[in-house]
Design a protein around this motif. Structure first.
Motif, PDB file in Angstrom:
ATOM      1  N   LEU A   1     -41.016  17.644 -73.303  1.00 45.54           N
ATOM      2  CA  LEU A   1     -39.739  18.213 -72.876  1.00 45.54           C
ATOM      3  C   LEU A   1     -39.855  19.718 -72.676  1.00 45.54           C
ATOM      4  O   LEU A   1     -39.264  20.277 -71.733  1.00 45.54           O
ATOM      5  CB  LEU A   1     -38.663  17.903 -73.922  1.00 45.54           C
ATOM      6  CG  LEU A   1     -38.187  16.448 -73.992  1.00 45.54           C
ATOM      7  CD1 LEU A   1     -37.238  16.265 -75.161  1.00 45.54           C
ATOM      8  CD2 LEU A   1     -37.507  16.037 -72.690  1.00 45.54           C
ATOM      9  N   GLY A   2     -40.615  20.386 -73.554  1.00 45.91           N
ATOM     10  CA  GLY A   2     -40.813  21.821 -73.394  1.00 45.91           C
ATOM     11  C   GLY A   2     -41.526  22.145 -72.093  1.00 45.91           C
ATOM     12  O   GLY A   2     -41.154  23.102 -71.397  1.00 45.91           O
TER      13      GLY A   2
ATOM     14  N   SER B   1     -48.782  26.724 -62.361  1.00 43.78           N
ATOM     15  CA  SER B   1     -49.329  25.458 -62.832  1.00 43.78           C
ATOM     16  C   SER B   1     -50.766  25.255 -62.415  1.00 43.78           C
ATOM     17  O   SER B   1     -51.443  24.375 -62.916  1.00 43.78           O
ATOM     18  CB  SER B   1     -48.473  24.306 -62.293  1.00 43.78           C
ATOM     19  OG  SER B   1     -48.476  24.325 -60.880  1.00 43.78           O
ATOM     20  N   ALA B   2     -51.279  26.097 -61.489  1.00 42.37           N
ATOM     21  CA  ALA B   2     -52.635  25.890 -60.988  1.00 42.37           C
ATOM     22  C   ALA B   2     -53.652  26.807 -61.652  1.00 42.37           C
ATOM     23  O   ALA B   2     -54.822  26.741 -61.350  1.00 42.37           O
ATOM     24  CB  ALA B   2     -52.665  26.122 -59.476  1.00 42.37           C
TER      25      ALA B   2
ATOM     26  N   ARG C   1     -41.244  24.197 -66.720  1.00 39.04           N
ATOM     27  CA  ARG C   1     -41.503  24.054 -65.285  1.00 39.04           C
ATOM     28  C   ARG C   1     -40.217  24.225 -64.473  1.00 39.04           C
ATOM     29  O   ARG C   1     -40.214  24.875 -63.433  1.00 39.04           O
ATOM     30  CB  ARG C   1     -42.121  22.682 -64.986  1.00 39.04           C
ATOM     31  CG  ARG C   1     -43.533  22.510 -65.509  1.00 39.04           C
ATOM     32  CD  ARG C   1     -44.509  23.514 -64.929  1.00 39.04           C
ATOM     33  NE  ARG C   1     -44.496  23.481 -63.489  1.00 39.04           N
ATOM     34  CZ  ARG C   1     -44.706  24.529 -62.705  1.00 39.04           C
ATOM     35  NH1 ARG C   1     -44.941  25.696 -63.242  1.00 39.04           N
ATOM     36  NH2 ARG C   1     -44.680  24.414 -61.396  1.00 39.04           N
ATOM     37  N   ARG C   2     -39.123  23.634 -64.978  1.00 42.59           N
ATOM     38  CA  ARG C   2     -37.844  23.782 -64.285  1.00 42.59           C
ATOM     39  C   ARG C   2     -37.403  25.243 -64.312  1.00 42.59           C
ATOM     40  O   ARG C   2     -36.884  25.766 -63.308  1.00 42.59           O
ATOM     41  CB  ARG C   2     -36.774  22.900 -64.939  1.00 42.59           C
ATOM     42  CG  ARG C   2     -36.943  21.413 -64.686  1.00 42.59           C
ATOM     43  CD  ARG C   2     -36.693  21.090 -63.211  1.00 42.59           C
ATOM     44  NE  ARG C   2     -35.350  21.461 -62.803  1.00 42.59           N
ATOM     45  CZ  ARG C   2     -34.296  20.649 -62.875  1.00 42.59           C
ATOM     46  NH1 ARG C   2     -34.452  19.420 -63.333  1.00 42.59           N
ATOM     47  NH2 ARG C   2     -33.103  21.064 -62.486  1.00 42.59           N
ATOM     48  N   SER C   3     -37.580  25.891 -65.449  1.00 43.93           N
ATOM     49  CA  SER C   3     -37.137  27.273 -65.575  1.00 43.93           C
ATOM     50  C   SER C   3     -38.002  28.222 -64.748  1.00 43.93           C
ATOM     51  O   SER C   3     -37.515  29.248 -64.271  1.00 43.93           O
ATOM     52  CB  SER C   3     -37.175  27.704 -67.049  1.00 43.93           C
ATOM     53  OG  SER C   3     -36.341  26.874 -67.836  1.00 43.93           O
ATOM     54  N   LEU C   4     -39.297  27.875 -64.594  1.00 45.19           N
ATOM     55  CA  LEU C   4     -40.215  28.743 -63.851  1.00 45.19           C
ATOM     56  C   LEU C   4     -40.319  28.377 -62.375  1.00 45.19           C
ATOM     57  O   LEU C   4     -41.148  28.940 -61.664  1.00 45.19           O
ATOM     58  CB  LEU C   4     -41.609  28.688 -64.487  1.00 45.19           C
ATOM     59  CG  LEU C   4     -41.714  29.260 -65.903  1.00 45.19           C
ATOM     60  CD1 LEU C   4     -43.096  29.009 -66.484  1.00 45.19           C
ATOM     61  CD2 LEU C   4     -41.407  30.749 -65.903  1.00 45.19           C
ATOM     62  N   ALA C   5     -39.484  27.445 -61.946  1.00 47.65           N
ATOM     63  CA  ALA C   5     -39.507  27.079 -60.522  1.00 47.65           C
ATOM     64  C   ALA C   5     -39.194  28.295 -59.656  1.00 47.65           C
ATOM     65  O   ALA C   5     -39.750  28.456 -58.560  1.00 47.65           O
ATOM     66  CB  ALA C   5     -38.514  25.951 -60.255  1.00 47.65           C
ATOM     67  N   ALA C   6     -38.294  29.160 -60.155  1.00 46.70           N
ATOM     68  CA  ALA C   6     -37.961  30.370 -59.398  1.00 46.70           C
ATOM     69  C   ALA C   6     -39.179  31.276 -59.244  1.00 46.70           C
ATOM     70  O   ALA C   6     -39.350  31.930 -58.214  1.00 46.70           O
ATOM     71  CB  ALA C   6     -36.828  31.128 -60.098  1.00 46.70           C
ATOM     72  N   VAL C   7     -40.045  31.311 -60.252  1.00 45.15           N
ATOM     73  CA  VAL C   7     -41.262  32.126 -60.169  1.00 45.15           C
ATOM     74  C   VAL C   7     -42.195  31.582 -59.079  1.00 45.15           C
ATOM     75  O   VAL C   7     -42.790  32.343 -58.314  1.00 45.15           O
ATOM     76  CB  VAL C   7     -41.976  32.165 -61.530  1.00 45.15           C
ATOM     77  CG1 VAL C   7     -43.271  32.966 -61.434  1.00 45.15           C
ATOM     78  CG2 VAL C   7     -41.068  32.765 -62.591  1.00 45.15           C
TER      79      VAL C   7
ATOM     80  N   LEU D   1     -38.397  39.975 -51.213  1.00 50.31           N
ATOM     81  CA  LEU D   1     -38.253  38.762 -52.011  1.00 50.31           C
ATOM     82  C   LEU D   1     -36.782  38.461 -52.220  1.00 50.31           C
ATOM     83  O   LEU D   1     -35.964  39.376 -52.408  1.00 50.31           O
ATOM     84  CB  LEU D   1     -38.938  38.936 -53.373  1.00 50.31           C
ATOM     85  CG  LEU D   1     -40.450  39.141 -53.351  1.00 50.31           C
ATOM     86  CD1 LEU D   1     -40.982  39.272 -54.770  1.00 50.31           C
ATOM     87  CD2 LEU D   1     -41.149  37.998 -52.645  1.00 50.31           C
ATOM     88  N   PRO D   2     -36.385  37.182 -52.184  1.00 48.01           N
ATOM     89  CA  PRO D   2     -34.963  36.838 -52.352  1.00 48.01           C
ATOM     90  C   PRO D   2     -34.486  37.133 -53.770  1.00 48.01           C
ATOM     91  O   PRO D   2     -35.197  36.912 -54.743  1.00 48.01           O
ATOM     92  CB  PRO D   2     -34.940  35.333 -52.057  1.00 48.01           C
ATOM     93  CG  PRO D   2     -36.321  34.858 -52.367  1.00 48.01           C
ATOM     94  CD  PRO D   2     -37.234  35.984 -52.002  1.00 48.01           C
ATOM     95  N   VAL D   3     -33.267  37.637 -53.873  1.00 47.92           N
ATOM     96  CA  VAL D   3     -32.697  37.994 -55.168  1.00 47.92           C
ATOM     97  C   VAL D   3     -31.618  37.012 -55.609  1.00 47.92           C
ATOM     98  O   VAL D   3     -31.358  36.860 -56.796  1.00 47.92           O
ATOM     99  CB  VAL D   3     -32.122  39.431 -55.121  1.00 47.92           C
ATOM    100  CG1 VAL D   3     -31.594  39.858 -56.475  1.00 47.92           C
ATOM    101  CG2 VAL D   3     -33.181  40.409 -54.643  1.00 47.92           C
ATOM    102  N   CYS D   4     -31.011  36.323 -54.637  1.00 45.67           N
ATOM    103  CA  CYS D   4     -29.899  35.432 -54.973  1.00 45.67           C
ATOM    104  C   CYS D   4     -30.395  34.229 -55.782  1.00 45.67           C
ATOM    105  O   CYS D   4     -31.529  33.776 -55.632  1.00 45.67           O
ATOM    106  CB  CYS D   4     -29.198  34.950 -53.708  1.00 45.67           C
ATOM    107  SG  CYS D   4     -30.268  34.067 -52.555  1.00 45.67           S
ATOM    108  N   LYS D   5     -29.537  33.752 -56.664  1.00 42.39           N
ATOM    109  CA  LYS D   5     -29.772  32.573 -57.493  1.00 42.39           C
ATOM    110  C   LYS D   5     -30.999  32.723 -58.394  1.00 42.39           C
ATOM    111  O   LYS D   5     -31.713  31.763 -58.658  1.00 42.39           O
ATOM    112  CB  LYS D   5     -29.921  31.314 -56.631  1.00 42.39           C
ATOM    113  CG  LYS D   5     -28.677  30.966 -55.826  1.00 42.39           C
ATOM    114  CD  LYS D   5     -28.893  29.702 -55.017  1.00 42.39           C
ATOM    115  CE  LYS D   5     -27.647  29.360 -54.203  1.00 42.39           C
ATOM    116  NZ  LYS D   5     -27.825  28.123 -53.406  1.00 42.39           N
ATOM    117  N   LEU D   6     -31.243  33.926 -58.836  1.00 40.86           N
ATOM    118  CA  LEU D   6     -32.359  34.161 -59.746  1.00 40.86           C
ATOM    119  C   LEU D   6     -31.829  34.362 -61.169  1.00 40.86           C
ATOM    120  O   LEU D   6     -30.734  34.896 -61.355  1.00 40.86           O
ATOM    121  CB  LEU D   6     -33.147  35.411 -59.338  1.00 40.86           C
ATOM    122  CG  LEU D   6     -34.124  35.279 -58.181  1.00 40.86           C
ATOM    123  CD1 LEU D   6     -34.795  36.615 -57.928  1.00 40.86           C
ATOM    124  CD2 LEU D   6     -35.174  34.222 -58.459  1.00 40.86           C
ATOM    125  N   PRO D   7     -32.594  33.935 -62.181  1.00 44.94           N
ATOM    126  CA  PRO D   7     -32.192  34.231 -63.565  1.00 44.94           C
ATOM    127  C   PRO D   7     -32.127  35.740 -63.787  1.00 44.94           C
ATOM    128  O   PRO D   7     -32.801  36.516 -63.105  1.00 44.94           O
ATOM    129  CB  PRO D   7     -33.307  33.600 -64.407  1.00 44.94           C
ATOM    130  CG  PRO D   7     -33.981  32.625 -63.510  1.00 44.94           C
ATOM    131  CD  PRO D   7     -33.835  33.151 -62.107  1.00 44.94           C
TER     132      PRO D   7
END
Length: 471
Positions: A189-190, A14-15, A195-201, A220-226
């Protein structure tokens, strides 16, 4: 490096000017705009057609009603007066509906006819658009046959379409506003969904910012990733693991280089200091110089070997290839080691033969290193066997000797630079740990590989040479 990593600004999607969330929101907006435009055009056409149909229906209804009155009942002047009164009742005061009846008989006329020079446009189905100075009418005209005393008359019914046009304009404005609002809502909404979907990034970016030379073991953590990111993170963690291994090898390599160079340099400095501490005889000076020369030769050998390995790392290939008998080349190299074989109490056997494209000097160096390694670790009164076998991939040359077995975890690293099974370096004066690494480099330069195994008190180390190297 760690300071630079710790002081670098935290960067998220986002920056930056190339935010994925913004691009996704823009694409959502463009897609929504396209959909709303297509739907808007379809609705516009539908509402225009429906309004035009209602306009024509209203004109036709009024025309048929008045035509029916004239055709069936208005057969004399008394009845015509009733028609005039009836039409006045049907005509709104706003003047948005007009009835015009023309006839050759002045007694059977109603309304004010349109000027002959007025602009008209045909719209199909007998309907015309008449453009008057004060307003516009949609008109439908027709001839009514004579009845009784009444002659044939021409009936024209006109309806002002401005009400329909106002409704159409209002619907169009509402449609445009709704579409713009819809596009903005979809874009917002998009962006939120992206932003919600890319929070993991962003989380992965924050974890990546914390990685550094002091935290080589972190991943890097792998759990709970898409699922789309899990494979990428696993690959990245694999790369980190390889970087960690390379970093550790480099650190070990630097320490080994420092140790290997420090020992002869220390010997040179120590012997020189001792010899200069008091007056010495010529014989003593010659002895020290001879010892220093040996240390200098050792330094030169280490440096030359390191330069050779550096060239091999840059992809240097074997040049000046000639097809030669491998057994003959092995025999030539073995001749230079006869004294070492005799001192070690070992014999040498060469089994098999084949031809391959080799650079004799490099190949001889590899065989010499293999033989020297076998002589150092063979049992006395045992035989060192060199086997030469040809296969589809090339020619394999193996050197086997009887001696102390080597643990599996050591076998895997025999070709690493400066690696010794004996970590104490008790034999560092005679070997600096680059011999087998050079064998591996020469094998690669000839399009081959290296291999090693140790079982039943027999150690076998070898290399393969390709039949020919494609240029």
């Amino acid at each position: 490096m760690s300071k630079a990593a710790s002081s670098s600004p935290h960067v998220t999607g986002s920056a930056t000017g190339h935010s994925i969330a913004r691009r996704l929101a823009l694409m959502f907006a463009l897609a929504a705009a396209g959909v709303f435009f297509a739907v808007g055009v379809a609705l516009y056409n539908i509402q225009c057609n429906e309004l035009h149909r209602h306009q024509r229906q209203e004109i036709l209804t009024r025309y048929e009603f008045v035509e029916s009155l004239i055709a069936r009942r208005m057969f004399n002047t008394e009845k015509w007066a009733l028609l005039e009164s009836k039409l006045k009742e049907l005509t709104p005061q706003e003047g948005n509906v007009t009835y015009i009846v023309t006839s050759d008989d002045p007694r059977y006329r109603l309304g004010t006819p349109f000027p002959s020079d007025v602009k008209t446009v045909k719209e199909g189905g007998g309907v015309q658009r008449v453009f008057m100075p004060e307003r516009t009418y949609l008109t439908l005209s027709g001839r009514v046959p004579p009845l009784g005393d009444r002659p044939a008359v021409m009936l024209t019914v006109g309806v002002d379409p401005s009400a329909f046009d106002t409704t159409s304009h209002a619907l169009n404005v509402a449609l445009v506003i709704a579409s713009l609002f819809g596009v903005a809502a979809v874009a917002a909404l998009g962006w939120w969904i992206a932003r919600r979907s890319l929070a993991a990034v962003d989380d992965l970016s924050r974890h990546a910012q914390e990685l550094g030379p002091k935290k080589l073991s972190e991943r890097l953590p792998v759990c709970k990733l898409p699922g789309e990111l899990a494979g990428l993170v696993l690959s990245f963690n694999g790369a980190l693991e390889r970087v960690e291994q390379a970093y550790m090898q480099l650190s070990t390599f630097n320490a080994d280089v420092a140790h290997e160079l420090r020992t002869p340099l220390g010997n040179l400095i120590g012997q020189t200091q001792v010899i200069l501490s008091r007056e010495r005889s010529v014989a003593e000076l010659e002895e020290v110089l001879q010892s220093n020369l040996e240390e200098l030769e050792r330094l030169r050998t280490i440096i030359n070997d390191m330069l050779f390995l550096a060239q091999a790392d840059r992809g240097m290939r074997a040049d000046n290839l000639v097809r030669a008998s491998i057994a003959q080349e092995v025999g030539k190299s073995a001749e230079f080691l006869d004294m070492l074989l005799e001192d070690a109490g070992c014999s040498l056997k060469i089994e098999g033969d084949a031809e391959a494209a080799i650079e004799p000097s490099l190949f001889g160096r590899a065989i010499t290193n293999l033989l020297y390694n076998a002589i150092q670790h063979c049992d006395r009164c045992s035989a060192i066997v060199i086997r030469i076998a040809e296969s589809e991939d090339g020619v394999a040359i193996t050197v086997s000797n009887r001696g102390m077995p080597i643990a599996a975890h050591h076998v895997e690293r025999l070709f690493d630079r400066f690696y010794r099974v004996d970590s104490s370096r008790t034999d560092s004066r005679n070997s600096h740990g680059l011999g087998l690494a050079i064998v591996k480099a020469i094998a690669v330069m000839h399009g081959g590989t290296v291999f090693a195994q140790s079982r039943d008190n027999e150690t076998t180390i070898g290399l393969t040479i390709a039949h020919g190297i494609a240029r």
